[in-house]
Design an enzyme around this catalytic site. Sequence first.
Site, PDB file in Angstrom:
ATOM      1  N   HIS A 287      19.511 -14.677  -2.532  1.00 17.70           N
ATOM      2  CA  HIS A 287      20.488 -14.025  -2.720  1.00 17.70           C
ATOM      3  C   HIS A 287      20.457 -12.266  -2.864  1.00 17.70           C
ATOM      4  O   HIS A 287      20.578 -11.543  -1.909  1.00 17.70           O
ATOM      5  CB  HIS A 287      21.856 -13.747  -4.319  1.00 17.70           C
ATOM      6  CG  HIS A 287      23.152 -13.433  -4.233  1.00 17.70           C
ATOM      7  ND1 HIS A 287      23.959 -12.731  -3.313  1.00 17.70           N
ATOM      8  CD2 HIS A 287      24.319 -13.206  -4.838  1.00 17.70           C
ATOM      9  CE1 HIS A 287      24.766 -12.273  -3.679  1.00 17.70           C
ATOM     10  NE2 HIS A 287      25.641 -12.779  -4.290  1.00 17.70           N
ATOM     11  N   HIS A 326      22.774 -13.273   8.963  1.00 10.43           N
ATOM     12  CA  HIS A 326      22.909 -13.667   7.996  1.00 10.43           C
ATOM     13  C   HIS A 326      24.580 -14.334   8.115  1.00 10.43           C
ATOM     14  O   HIS A 326      24.701 -14.751   9.293  1.00 10.43           O
ATOM     15  CB  HIS A 326      24.472 -12.372   7.289  1.00 10.43           C
ATOM     16  CG  HIS A 326      25.245 -12.195   6.666  1.00 10.43           C
ATOM     17  ND1 HIS A 326      26.355 -12.384   6.242  1.00 10.43           N
ATOM     18  CD2 HIS A 326      25.031 -11.401   5.390  1.00 10.43           C
ATOM     19  CE1 HIS A 326      26.462 -11.768   5.156  1.00 10.43           C
ATOM     20  NE2 HIS A 326      25.925 -11.329   4.796  1.00 10.43           N
ATOM     21  N   ASP A 382      20.121  -5.413   4.036  1.00 15.54           N
ATOM     22  CA  ASP A 382      19.126  -5.375   3.136  1.00 15.54           C
ATOM     23  C   ASP A 382      17.280  -4.582   4.200  1.00 15.54           C
ATOM     24  O   ASP A 382      16.537  -4.939   3.652  1.00 15.54           O
ATOM     25  CB  ASP A 382      18.318  -7.166   2.948  1.00 15.54           C
ATOM     26  CG  ASP A 382      19.329  -7.845   1.194  1.00 15.54           C
ATOM     27  OD1 ASP A 382      19.654  -6.263   0.711  1.00 15.54           O
ATOM     28  OD2 ASP A 382      19.676  -8.475   1.401  1.00 15.54           O
TER      29      ASP A 382
HETATM   30  N1  CMC Z   1      14.522 -15.016  11.481  1.00 13.19           N
HETATM   31  C1  CMC Z   1      14.231 -15.374  12.479  1.00 13.19           C
HETATM   32  N2  CMC Z   1      15.097 -17.030  13.037  1.00 13.19           N
HETATM   33  C2  CMC Z   1      16.246 -17.338  11.849  1.00 13.19           C
HETATM   34  C3  CMC Z   1      15.998 -15.599  11.038  1.00 13.19           C
HETATM   35  C4  CMC Z   1      15.186 -14.665  10.581  1.00 13.19           C
HETATM   36  N3  CMC Z   1      15.774 -14.193   9.616  1.00 13.19           N
HETATM   37  N4  CMC Z   1      17.710 -15.774   9.968  1.00 13.19           N
HETATM   38  C5  CMC Z   1      18.417 -17.018  11.048  1.00 13.19           C
HETATM   39  N5  CMC Z   1      17.444 -17.958  11.510  1.00 13.19           N
HETATM   40  C6  CMC Z   1      17.100 -18.851  13.092  1.00 13.19           C
HETATM   41  C7  CMC Z   1      17.179 -19.945  12.332  1.00 13.19           C
HETATM   42  O1  CMC Z   1      15.770 -20.806  12.481  1.00 13.19           O
HETATM   43  C8  CMC Z   1      18.141 -21.144  13.200  1.00 13.19           C
HETATM   44  O2  CMC Z   1      17.319 -21.265  14.844  1.00 13.19           O
HETATM   45  P1  CMC Z   1      17.190 -23.057  15.750  1.00 13.19           P
HETATM   46  O3  CMC Z   1      19.138 -22.860  15.884  1.00 13.19           O
HETATM   47  O4  CMC Z   1      16.783 -22.823  16.385  1.00 13.19           O
HETATM   48  O5  CMC Z   1      17.614 -23.687  14.220  1.00 13.19           O
HETATM   49  C9  CMC Z   1      18.987 -19.955  13.695  1.00 13.19           C
HETATM   50  O6  CMC Z   1      18.770 -18.296  13.505  1.00 13.19           O
HETATM   51  C10 CMC Z   1      20.282 -20.553  12.829  1.00 13.19           C
HETATM   52  O7  CMC Z   1      20.273 -20.241  11.120  1.00 13.19           O
HETATM   53  P2  CMC Z   1      20.984 -20.643   9.861  1.00 13.19           P
HETATM   54  O8  CMC Z   1      19.104 -20.958   9.056  1.00 13.19           O
HETATM   55  O9  CMC Z   1      20.630 -21.854  10.617  1.00 13.19           O
HETATM   56  O10 CMC Z   1      21.664 -19.799   9.630  1.00 13.19           O
HETATM   57  P3  CMC Z   1      21.504 -19.652   8.487  1.00 13.19           P
HETATM   58  O11 CMC Z   1      23.056 -18.528   7.802  1.00 13.19           O
HETATM   59  O12 CMC Z   1      22.238 -21.189   7.317  1.00 13.19           O
HETATM   60  O13 CMC Z   1      21.528 -18.576   7.522  1.00 13.19           O
HETATM   61  C11 CMC Z   1      20.544 -16.575   6.285  1.00 13.19           C
HETATM   62  C12 CMC Z   1      21.533 -16.711   6.601  1.00 13.19           C
HETATM   63  C13 CMC Z   1      20.664 -15.067   5.481  1.00 13.19           C
HETATM   64  C14 CMC Z   1      19.483 -17.597   5.029  1.00 13.19           C
HETATM   65  C15 CMC Z   1      18.562 -16.348   7.554  1.00 13.19           C
HETATM   66  O14 CMC Z   1      19.567 -15.533   8.189  1.00 13.19           O
HETATM   67  C16 CMC Z   1      18.348 -15.751   6.619  1.00 13.19           C
HETATM   68  O15 CMC Z   1      16.962 -16.417   5.834  1.00 13.19           O
HETATM   69  N6  CMC Z   1      17.457 -14.309   6.888  1.00 13.19           N
HETATM   70  C17 CMC Z   1      16.322 -13.497   6.286  1.00 13.19           C
HETATM   71  C18 CMC Z   1      16.850 -13.643   4.481  1.00 13.19           C
HETATM   72  C19 CMC Z   1      18.224 -12.466   4.768  1.00 13.19           C
HETATM   73  O16 CMC Z   1      17.666 -11.138   5.042  1.00 13.19           O
HETATM   74  N7  CMC Z   1      19.175 -12.423   3.495  1.00 13.19           N
HETATM   75  C20 CMC Z   1      19.722 -11.046   2.975  1.00 13.19           C
HETATM   76  C21 CMC Z   1      21.604 -12.110   3.740  1.00 13.19           C
HETATM   77  S1  CMC Z   1      22.165 -10.759   3.401  1.00 13.19           S
HETATM   78  C22 CMC Z   1      22.447 -10.379   1.740  1.00 13.19           C
HETATM   79  C23 CMC Z   1      23.601  -9.965   1.531  1.00 13.19           C
HETATM   80  O17 CMC Z   1      24.879 -10.145   1.930  1.00 13.19           O
HETATM   81  O18 CMC Z   1      24.138 -10.954   0.200  1.00 13.19           O
END
Ligand code: CMC
Length: 449
Positions: A287, A326, A382
Site C-alpha cells: 500500500h 494500478h 509513487d
Molecule cells: N511491471 C511489470 N508488469 C506489470 C506491472 C509492473 N509494475 N504491473 C502489472 N504488470 C503486468 C502483470 O504482470 C500482468 O501481466 P500478465 O497479464 O501478462 O500476467 C498485468 O500487467 C496485470 O497485472 P496485475 O498484477 O494483474 O494487476 P493488479 O491490478 O493486480 O496490480 C499493482 C496492480 C499496482 C499491484 C501492479 O501494477 C504493481 O505491482 N505495480 C508495481 C507496484 C506499484 O507501483 N504499486 C503502487 C500502486 S499506486 C499506490 C496507491 O494508489 O496507493
Amino acid sequence: MTESTATASSATPDQGSGSAQATSLTITDNRTGRSYEVPIADGAVKASDIGKIRTGDDQPGLAVYDPGFVNTASCRSAVTYIDGEKGILEYRGYPIEQLAEKSTFLEVAYLLIHGELPTKDQFDSWVHEITYHTFVHENVRDFMEGFRYDAHPMGMLMASVGALSTFYPESRNISDADNRHMQIVRMIAKMPTLGAWSFRHAQGKPYVYPDNELSYAANFLAMLFRMSEKKFEADERLVKALDVLFILHADHEQNCSTNAVRSVGSSQVDPYSAVAAGIAALYGPLHGGANEAVLRMLKRIGSKDKVSEFVDGVKNGKERLMGFGHRVYKNYDPRAKIIKKACDDVFEVTGVNPLLEIAMELEKIALEDEYFTSRKLYPNVDFYSGLIYEALQFPPEMFTVLFAIGRTPGWLAQWHELVQDKEQKIARPKQIYTGARELEFVPAAERWR
Ligand code: CMC
C-alpha cells in the site's frame, strides 16, 4: 426481489423487454430451476438479495466470493470520485489538478470533511482551530521517548495516534457532532507533530515543538529540520511542493487503509483507534511502501544506459517496474502528472536528483513499448514521489509517514460519512469454510500416550 419457477434453460441471458430489463437482473438457479429478479440500483445488485437465493428453506443463502473486495461496493460515498479508465480523480467533485494548483492542503481538508468549500470566515476559523491544536500532551512526548532508538517512524505514529484515544476519552461519544468535529480537528492538527517527532527520535535529535506562526506544511518542515535556529523558515517552493503532495494523497476512495478505517470504525470505536488501524494498513509494502521500492529500483539500475536492459528484464518477467500500473487506473495516474511537475520546483531548490534522468528514460521507453501499453501500465503516484522526498532529505522510512499525514483528512472524511450513514452496519464479511467438521476430540493425555 421477486421469485418464480423457471426451467434450467432460462439461465441463458435474458433477451426480455420492458422496465425489468433496464433495472433488474434475472438469475436462474440451475440447482432448483427457480428464477429470481434482482433489482439493480446505482449499477449494483445487493449482496443480501443474492443471499435470498437458496436451495431450500433450511439451506444457506448463495454467497458472493470476493477476496480483496475486487468487485464489491462496501458503502455509498460522496467523498472521492475516480474514473480509472480516463485517469480522473475528484475530491467532492473538484478535479485534483485544480485543487493541486489553486488550493491549499487545509482548504482541501475542509472540503473533504465538510463536503463543500469554505467561506472566508469558515476557512479562517478552520485554520485557526487546526493551528492551535498542534501541541500534544507532554505525556505523549514521554511515551514516544520510550521507543527504541531505531524504532520505525510508522510504528511510532501508529502507536501514538492510537494512544491519543486515552488522552481524549470523550472521543468515544461518536454520536455527538461537536465532539466528532473536535477530534477531527485534533487529529489533522497533531499528525505532523507526531510524524516529525517520530523522525527526530530515530535521529537522536531533540523533539521540536510546533510553531503556530507557520503554515501547516512549513510548521511540519520546521519540526523536522530545525536545530539551533531561533526560527526555521523553509524555502517557500519546498513548502508549496509538500503542501501539493499532501493534497495529492488526501483521499483515494476505498483503498486498503480507508477500508481499514471504515471497518474498524464500524464497531463504533473512537476515531483515533480507527485511524490507527488505517495507519497500520498503510504501513504495508503493498500500500504505502511502493515509492521506497521505486527509489531502490532506480538506484539498482544505476545509469540511463542500463534502462533498456532493465526493461527487457521486466518484460521477461524477471522484475516488476515499480511505480507503474494500478488496480484502478488504466491510464496515466493524474497524481503522477502533477508530481512530475512538482519535481521541477523542488529540484530548482535542492539540485536535480540524479535518479530523475533514469526515471524519465524508464518512463519514455515504457510508454512506447507494447508490453506496457497493451497492459495499460502507466506511471502511478509513487513513480516520482520518492525522488522528491529524497531531495527533501527524508529517509525512505519517512515516506509512508508523509503519506499518512496527507491521507488523514480523507480517512476522517470517510469515517465521518460512515458514522452518519444509516445503511452501515458493523463490518462482518462471510467466509467459505474449508476446514474439518465434527471431529471427535481425544484428550491430550490419551493422544500422547
Ligand atoms: N511491471 C511489470 N508488469 C506489470 C506491472 C509492473 N509494475 N504491473 C502489472 N504488470 C503486468 C502483470 O504482470 C500482468 O501481466 P500478465 O497479464 O501478462 O500476467 C498485468 O500487467 C496485470 O497485472 P496485475 O498484477 O494483474 O494487476 P493488479 O491490478 O493486480 O496490480 C499493482 C496492480 C499496482 C499491484 C501492479 O501494477 C504493481 O505491482 N505495480 C508495481 C507496484 C506499484 O507501483 N504499486 C503502487 C500502486 S499506486 C499506490 C496507491 O494508489 O496507493
